[in-house]
Motif scaffolding. Sequence first.
Motif, PDB file in Angstrom:
ATOM      1  N   LYS A 111       0.840  -1.214   0.000  1.00 19.11           N
ATOM      2  CA  LYS A 111       0.000   0.000   0.000  1.00 19.11           C
ATOM      3  C   LYS A 111       0.863   1.247   0.000  1.00 19.11           C
ATOM      4  CE  LYS A 111      -2.047  -1.213   3.825  1.00 19.11           C
ATOM      5  NZ  LYS A 111      -1.255  -2.423   4.095  1.00 19.11           N
ATOM      6  N   SER A 112       1.861   1.303   0.902  1.00 23.45           N
ATOM      7  CA  SER A 112       2.691   2.504   1.006  1.00 23.45           C
ATOM      8  C   SER A 112       3.546   2.689  -0.250  1.00 23.45           C
ATOM      9  CB  SER A 112       3.579   2.429   2.254  1.00 23.45           C
ATOM     10  OG  SER A 112       2.781   2.340   3.425  1.00 23.45           O
ATOM     11  N   ALA A 113       4.173   1.618  -0.721  1.00 27.99           N
ATOM     12  CA  ALA A 113       5.094   1.726  -1.870  1.00 27.99           C
ATOM     13  C   ALA A 113       4.352   1.952  -3.180  1.00 27.99           C
ATOM     14  CB  ALA A 113       5.959   0.466  -1.964  1.00 27.99           C
TER      15      ALA A 113
ATOM     16  N   VAL B 205      -0.271  10.638   0.475  1.00 29.50           N
ATOM     17  CA  VAL B 205      -0.139  10.662   1.937  1.00 29.50           C
ATOM     18  C   VAL B 205      -0.372   9.254   2.471  1.00 29.50           C
ATOM     19  CG1 VAL B 205      -2.578  11.252   2.415  1.00 29.50           C
ATOM     20  CG2 VAL B 205      -0.793  11.886   4.054  1.00 29.50           C
ATOM     21  N   ASP B 206       0.388   8.924   3.499  1.00 28.75           N
ATOM     22  CA  ASP B 206       0.278   7.605   4.121  1.00 28.75           C
ATOM     23  C   ASP B 206      -0.161   7.827   5.564  1.00 28.75           C
ATOM     24  OD1 ASP B 206       1.640   4.546   3.853  1.00 28.75           O
ATOM     25  OD2 ASP B 206       1.529   5.377   5.873  1.00 28.75           O
ATOM     26  N   SER B 207      -1.232   7.182   5.984  1.00 29.09           N
ATOM     27  CA  SER B 207      -1.768   7.472   7.323  1.00 29.09           C
ATOM     28  C   SER B 207      -0.798   7.073   8.426  1.00 29.09           C
ATOM     29  CB  SER B 207      -3.127   6.782   7.527  1.00 29.09           C
ATOM     30  OG  SER B 207      -3.009   5.370   7.431  1.00 29.09           O
ATOM     31  N   ASP B 208      -0.044   5.984   8.213  1.00 32.85           N
ATOM     32  CA  ASP B 208       0.940   5.621   9.239  1.00 32.85           C
ATOM     33  C   ASP B 208       2.013   6.698   9.369  1.00 32.85           C
ATOM     34  OD1 ASP B 208       1.159   1.961   8.956  1.00 32.85           O
ATOM     35  OD2 ASP B 208      -0.183   3.260  10.086  1.00 32.85           O
ATOM     36  N   HIS B 209       2.480   7.169   8.229  1.00 31.86           N
ATOM     37  CA  HIS B 209       3.522   8.214   8.256  1.00 31.86           C
ATOM     38  C   HIS B 209       2.978   9.478   8.929  1.00 31.86           C
ATOM     39  CE1 HIS B 209       5.321   6.161   4.406  1.00 31.86           C
ATOM     40  NE2 HIS B 209       5.453   5.424   5.476  1.00 31.86           N
TER      41      HIS B 209
HETATM   42 MG   LIG Z   1       2.106   0.844   4.847  1.00 34.74          MG
END
Ligand SMILES: [Mg+2]
Length: 185
Positions: free
Chosen positions: A21-23, A37-41
């Motif tokens: 998902k992030s990559a 945007v990444d919610s974890d980040h």
């Molecule tokens: Mg991720």
Amino acid sequence: MARRVLGQRNLVFVGLMGAGKSAIGRLVAQMLDIPFVDSDHEIERVSRMSIPELFEAYGEPEFRALEGRVIKRLLKTGPRVLSTGGGAFMNDTIRTMVLNDGLSVWLKADLDVLWARVSKRDSRPLLKTANPRQTLSDLLDKRYPVYAKADLTVWSRDEDKDIIASETVMALARLGRGQDTVPIP
Ligand SMILES: [Mg+2]
Ligand SMILES: Nc1ncnc2c1ncn2[C@@H]1O[C@H](COP(=O)(O)OP(=O)(O)O)[C@@H](O)[C@H]1O
Ligand SMILES: O=C(O)C1=C[C@@H](OP(=O)(O)O)[C@@H](O)[C@H](O)C1
């Protein structure tokens, strides 16, 4: 076409940890020329703590509460690509908001692919168990029926990331040719 299909909505990536998902989300945002945007980040940015530190210090319930607040805020601004953490779509309120206001993509992968990726790092607190592969398998069994509610499903596999990202963009474009059921805003 893919950009037009999305309109002002967020393209929201959901799926189990290690799905990409992030990559892949970042690559798709570049291809669509919209922000990423990444919610974890974002959670780590606002809390000034890593995800494992948050779990350690406050526990999963508090992490989920923070995750919900952050994602609700992020969903208010679009269009962009929003990659969520693997548990976010399991939250009924977040899932309803994503399905109503966004366009969701489930990055689906089989257990062996996921395990090969997540076992390389110990950055996922939920896998800090006696048998992390079994834990991941149990999460897969529990969560896949819920991830399946997403608007689109794209298979993630050990293929070049750009190929998976391109397949995601093509799946989005197919919506615009009436080849799927998600209404265009
Ligand atoms: Mg991720
Ligand atoms: N198609 C792919 N092929 C090979 N490695 C991948 C692929 N997609 C993601 N990865 C790698 O797998 C790991 C997990 O990816 P990540 O984007 O963090 O997944 P998620 O955000 O869904 O947990 C990262 O090291 C990433 O570089
Ligand atoms: O599946 C989950 O519940 C989680 C997935 C993680 O994100 P990724 O899916 O990006 O690894 C992170 O949000 C946290 O460790 C919880």
